[in-house]
Scaffold this motif. Structure first.
Motif, PDB file in Angstrom:
ATOM      1  N   THR A 157      -3.413 -10.206   2.115  1.00  0.00           N
ATOM      2  CA  THR A 157      -2.185 -10.424   2.850  1.00  0.00           C
ATOM      3  C   THR A 157      -1.245 -11.430   2.204  1.00  0.00           C
ATOM      4  OG1 THR A 157      -3.519 -10.142   5.041  1.00  0.00           O
ATOM      5  CG2 THR A 157      -1.273 -11.015   5.385  1.00  0.00           C
ATOM      6  N   PRO A 185      -5.641  -7.362   4.777  1.00  0.00           N
ATOM      7  CA  PRO A 185      -4.927  -6.128   4.518  1.00  0.00           C
ATOM      8  C   PRO A 185      -3.580  -6.167   3.900  1.00  0.00           C
ATOM      9  CG  PRO A 185      -5.212  -6.200   6.841  1.00  0.00           C
ATOM     10  CD  PRO A 185      -5.920  -7.231   6.126  1.00  0.00           C
ATOM     11  N   GLY A 186      -2.916  -5.406   3.470  1.00  0.00           N
ATOM     12  CA  GLY A 186      -1.602  -5.383   3.465  1.00  0.00           C
ATOM     13  C   GLY A 186      -0.899  -5.111   2.045  1.00  0.00           C
ATOM     14  N   THR A 208       0.589  -1.242  -0.037  1.00  0.00           N
ATOM     15  CA  THR A 208      -0.095   0.195  -0.016  1.00  0.00           C
ATOM     16  C   THR A 208       0.891   1.371   0.047  1.00  0.00           C
ATOM     17  OG1 THR A 208      -0.218  -0.172   2.366  1.00  0.00           O
ATOM     18  CG2 THR A 208      -2.096  -1.095   1.165  1.00  0.00           C
ATOM     19  N   GLY A 237      -7.126   2.373   0.308  1.00  0.00           N
ATOM     20  CA  GLY A 237      -7.662   1.146   0.908  1.00  0.00           C
ATOM     21  C   GLY A 237      -6.520   0.635   1.779  1.00  0.00           C
ATOM     22  N   LEU A 238      -6.742  -0.413   2.447  1.00  0.00           N
ATOM     23  CA  LEU A 238      -5.814  -1.165   3.005  1.00  0.00           C
ATOM     24  C   LEU A 238      -5.101  -2.252   2.452  1.00  0.00           C
ATOM     25  CD1 LEU A 238      -7.904  -1.132   6.594  1.00  0.00           C
ATOM     26  CD2 LEU A 238      -5.939   0.341   6.266  1.00  0.00           C
ATOM     27  N   GLY A 239      -5.672  -2.613   1.245  1.00  0.00           N
ATOM     28  CA  GLY A 239      -5.140  -3.504   0.385  1.00  0.00           C
ATOM     29  C   GLY A 239      -6.311  -4.789   0.177  1.00  0.00           C
ATOM     30  N   ASP A 240      -5.769  -5.564  -0.607  1.00  0.00           N
ATOM     31  CA  ASP A 240      -6.786  -6.691  -0.938  1.00  0.00           C
ATOM     32  C   ASP A 240      -6.412  -8.013  -0.454  1.00  0.00           C
ATOM     33  OD1 ASP A 240      -8.133  -4.969  -2.938  1.00  0.00           O
ATOM     34  OD2 ASP A 240      -6.424  -5.395  -4.215  1.00  0.00           O
TER      35      ASP A 240
END
Length: 228
Positions: free
Chosen positions: A149, A160-161, A136, A144-147
């Protein structure tokens, strides 16, 4: 069947509604960033990777001509759009039976060619899909926090990640297990994750999703900084 990708599927059928007036008279892949159509930024990455196929739907004629004069094979989805999974399955007669590259046509990359990175890292013995993932902190204009991990062993799980950058290598066998004509590749990813075969590759550069009008200026600034 070849274990390594020899074709690229470009997703170019979307409506681009978030681009507002910019897609009133043209499909989103024809929007220009730094003087070049989005789809041409994507095409630049495909050199040396094999056959290129694109699916079209919204206002397809101009984009079809633009792509075909550059040697890209096109499929117009009609009457309904098929989403990423349905679109990929519909294109298999042109793509072949082996794993393929797929790529969205609305992102700009600043760094090494993500297709080449995927090709070098692909291991069909342990992977059903390998997704280019952007931390990110290296995304431009993404809130956003990511799609996913991304674990140390390269396995992906939802969370997230990292952000999926829109480019991957994916095996297509599971497409035939889905009955719906239109469906997202998320369905395949979930199946692959449950089998421990959904993998990610951390991208070392920067990435900008041109998903709204403000993304054009952000992408152009990113490219200008990258080329200084």
């Amino acid at each position: 069947m070849c274990d390594h990708p020899t074709a690229v599927m470009m997703f170019a059928a979307g409506f681009g509604t978030r681009m507002k007036d910019l897609t009133k008279d043209q499909p989103k892949p024809m929007i220009k960033v730094a003087g070049k159509a989005l789809v041409d930024h994507a095409l630049d990455l495909t050199h040396g990777t094999g056959r290129v196929v694109a699916n079209l739907h919204y206002k397809p004629q101009k984009l079809q001509y633009h792509l075909e004069v550059q040697g890209v094979e096109t499929l117009i989805e009609t009457p309904d759009i098929l989403d990423t999974g349905g679109g990929l399955r519909n294109a298999l007669p042109l793509l072949g039976d082996g794993p393929v590259f797929t790529m969205n046509t609305d992102a700009i990359w600043a760094g090494p060619n993500p297709l080449h990175l995927l090709r070098d890292a692909w291991n069909p013995a342990t992977m059903d899909a390998l997704l280019v993932c952007v931390p990110t902190a290296q995304t431009v204009g993404h809130a956003g926090l990511g799609d996913f991990t991304l674990a140390e062993d390269g396995k992906l799980s939802r969370g997230p990640g990292v952000v999926y950058g829109g480019i991957q290598i994916i095996k297509t066998d599971l497409l035939h297990d889905i009955e719906e004509p239109a469906f997202s590749l998320n369905l395949l990813w979930d199946m692959m994750q449950s089998n421990g075969r959904l993998c990610g590759l951390r991208y070392p550069g920067k990435w900008c999703d041109v998903g709204h009008p403000g993304g054009i200026a952000l992408a152009e600034e990113m490219l200008e900084q990258h080329h200084v």
